[in-house]
Design a protein around this motif. Structure first.
Motif, PDB file in Angstrom:
ATOM      1  N   GLN A 216      40.445  13.122 -13.665  1.00  0.00           N
ATOM      2  CA  GLN A 216      41.113  14.025 -14.215  1.00  0.00           C
ATOM      3  C   GLN A 216      41.618  13.267 -15.739  1.00  0.00           C
ATOM      4  O   GLN A 216      41.675  14.107 -16.648  1.00  0.00           O
ATOM      5  N   GLN A 217      41.763  12.031 -15.598  1.00  0.00           N
ATOM      6  CA  GLN A 217      42.304  11.109 -16.762  1.00  0.00           C
ATOM      7  C   GLN A 217      41.065  10.751 -17.671  1.00  0.00           C
ATOM      8  O   GLN A 217      41.315   9.878 -18.539  1.00  0.00           O
TER       9      GLN A 217
ATOM     10  N   ILE B 222      50.804   5.111 -13.757  1.00  0.00           N
ATOM     11  CA  ILE B 222      50.223   4.018 -14.800  1.00  0.00           C
ATOM     12  C   ILE B 222      48.899   4.815 -15.273  1.00  0.00           C
ATOM     13  O   ILE B 222      48.705   4.552 -16.539  1.00  0.00           O
ATOM     14  N   LEU B 223      48.101   5.360 -14.375  1.00  0.00           N
ATOM     15  CA  LEU B 223      47.236   6.123 -14.860  1.00  0.00           C
ATOM     16  C   LEU B 223      47.262   6.975 -15.952  1.00  0.00           C
ATOM     17  O   LEU B 223      46.496   6.975 -17.141  1.00  0.00           O
ATOM     18  N   THR B 224      48.283   7.664 -15.881  1.00  0.00           N
ATOM     19  CA  THR B 224      48.704   8.501 -17.110  1.00  0.00           C
ATOM     20  C   THR B 224      49.307   7.839 -18.163  1.00  0.00           C
ATOM     21  O   THR B 224      48.793   8.241 -19.362  1.00  0.00           O
TER      22      THR B 224
ATOM     23  N   PRO C 268      43.942   4.094 -18.987  1.00  0.00           N
ATOM     24  CA  PRO C 268      42.730   3.042 -19.029  1.00  0.00           C
ATOM     25  C   PRO C 268      41.322   3.829 -19.280  1.00  0.00           C
ATOM     26  O   PRO C 268      41.097   4.990 -18.858  1.00  0.00           O
ATOM     27  N   LYS C 269      40.729   3.246 -19.831  1.00  0.00           N
ATOM     28  CA  LYS C 269      39.085   3.542 -19.983  1.00  0.00           C
ATOM     29  C   LYS C 269      38.566   3.391 -18.614  1.00  0.00           C
ATOM     30  O   LYS C 269      37.505   4.195 -18.182  1.00  0.00           O
ATOM     31  N   VAL C 270      38.655   2.104 -17.761  1.00  0.00           N
ATOM     32  CA  VAL C 270      38.234   2.103 -16.446  1.00  0.00           C
ATOM     33  C   VAL C 270      39.292   1.660 -15.562  1.00  0.00           C
ATOM     34  O   VAL C 270      40.374   1.005 -15.904  1.00  0.00           O
ATOM     35  N   VAL C 271      38.913   2.125 -14.282  1.00  0.00           N
ATOM     36  CA  VAL C 271      39.994   1.666 -13.139  1.00  0.00           C
ATOM     37  C   VAL C 271      39.265   1.185 -12.144  1.00  0.00           C
ATOM     38  O   VAL C 271      38.140   1.771 -11.341  1.00  0.00           O
TER      39      VAL C 271
END
Ligand SMILES: Cc1ncc(COP(=O)(O)O)c(C=O)c1O
Length: 428
Positions: free
Chosen positions: A212-213, A179-181, A185-188
């Motif tokens: 990394q993202q 999902i991150l890739t 998202p700008k923020v997690v």
């Protein structure tokens, strides 16, 4: 004998891990005046994840400050105010030392973890998170680390990407990474220790992946700091939030730790005295961090008492690592509760888990378990534990939860087990 010496003596004399836990837990009770004022039969306090009992240095410092030293801070030209200001800034330094924060102005005092997380979510909007940007969190979060992000996504009309959990209430790591890739998202935002199921997500890996993202990481350290501490420099995340009252300190106080460059870009969410540089009729400018985020009169007495709390915890942890009592007693609790055929334990139950254990008792509603436990002098929590999305995903409506503190002992768990047996006898 000095308490520190007593503790060292206790550790040396204990043979097995459990004996060591038991005698340590008992010795550590000496730091908590509560146990001197409440009868033994009423003091099986197993609700530390909701709020921990108060350590003596917190109570003493709160009393001495309010009795002899109080004045408003930062604005006074007289000595009483300067001394209060000094004590308040010393408390900030105590947080910095305890959490190994690179710079002291990266520590912001707030009114609680909920406030800290809301401050970040609100402050990112319009600057670091813009219209259409995605925001990411997980199903495991406490509502305080879920709703602010859900609402931010709604406000910026971006996608709210939510990572699911497994049947064992663990964040699905592969899903997190994909999902991150995919979502960029700008923020997690994610927890370092689930308040409902005791899960310990791989925080370091998550932070690394966010970096990394190029996503901002926000770690809810509210439970994890109590049982494992917090090393901000080592984790190298962007934001960390926690509450003082779960760390044996006062209520009404929280901490937000943020990377300096990001705090400088974060917009203030509260406006008023103390946080301004210049106020014009139509526009205003803001004070440097941390002042920019501490509008109005802050919780001065609470911050100072928390500074004393952290100094005492640091002394204690020279003798034994934070969380040792809870880790060893956790295994005992798992063993005792799983020996009851009517009890179903929920959560990953991994060896490194500590403190928090959720369970169901066949045929008895969690609220009944909790009130019968109370009649045996045991305090546990029942309900959804502010994690409705996780509960729904696990098809649960409520559980009973025990949570340990550094003062917990085997007898607390044994009395809980007796109360569950009693509840079963009369209700199922
Ligand atoms: C993991 C977690 N995050 C956030 C919070 C919110 O803390 P507070 O109510 O002190 O703001 C809690 C409280 O239970 C929690 O357990």
């Amino acid at each position: 004998m000095h308490k520190g010496h007593e503790l060292r003596h206790t550790v040396r004399m204990a043979n097995t891990a459990l004996d060591r836990q038991e005698s340590l837990g008992m010795s550590l009770r000496g730091y908590f005046p509560y146990f001197g004022s409440v009868p033994r039969s009423r003091s099986c306090y197993l609700d530390s994840a909701a709020s921990a009992l108060k350590i003596e240095s917190c109570i003493e410092r709160l009393t001495s400050y309010l009795t002899n030293e109080h004045a408003n801070i930062h604005r006074g030209a007289y000595e009483l105010s300067s001394r209060a200001t000094e004590s308040y800034e010393e408390a900030r330094q105590a947080v910095r030392d305890f959490c190994n924060v690179p710079e002291s102005h990266e520590v912001i005092f707030t009114s609680g973890a909920t406030d800290s997380l809301n401050m970040v979510a609100t402050g990112l909007e319009g600057g670091l998170v813009r219209r259409g940007d995605a925001v990411m969190s997980t199903l495991l979060e406490h509502h305080s680390n879920f709703v602010p992000w859900q609402q931010l996504a709604l406000r910026v009309e971006g996608k709210f990407c939510v990572v699911g959990i497994t049947e064992q209430a663990e964040i699905d790591v592969l899903e997190f990474l994909s999902i991150l890739t995919e979502c960029s998202p700008k923020v997690v935002a994610f927890t370092a220790h689930s308040n409902a199921f005791g899960t310990l997500p791989p925080v370091l890996q998550f932070i690394h992946s966010c970096k990394q993202q190029k996503a901002i990481s926000v770690v809810d350290a509210t439970q994890s700091i109590v049982h494992g501490g917090l090393d901000v420099a080592a984790l190298d995340g962007d934001f960390f939030a926690f509450s003082a009252h779960k760390l044996y300190g006062p209520t009404g106080l929280g901490v937000l730790i943020g990377r300096k460059e990001l705090l400088e870009q974060l917009r203030p969410a509260r406006f008023g005295g103390g946080m301004i540089r210049e106020v014009g009729e139509q526009f205003s400018s803001w004070a440097d961090i941390p002042g920019k985020f501490e509008a109005g009169t802050p919780p001065i007495a609470e911050a100072i008492a928390f500074g004393a709390t952290l100094r005492q915890l640091s002394e204690i942890r020279k003798t034994y690592p934070l969380g040792l009592v809870e880790e060893e007693l956790f295994r005992y609790a798992v063993e005792r509760l799983s020996s009851l055929p009517s009890v179903k334990l929920i959560g990953p139950l991994r060896r490194d888990q500590r403190s928090i254990l959720s369970f169901e008792v066949a045929g008895v509603h969690p609220h009944d378990v909790a009130s019968i436990a109370d009649s045996h002098g045991v305090q546990v929590r029942a309900g959804h534990h502010c994690v409705m999305p996780a509960m729904r995903s696990l098809q649960l409506s409520a559980t009973t939860r025990l949570s340990l503190g550094m003062y917990s002992v085997r007898e607390d768990v044994d009395t809980l087990v007796e109360s569950i047996q009693h509840a079963q006898k009369i209700l199922s």
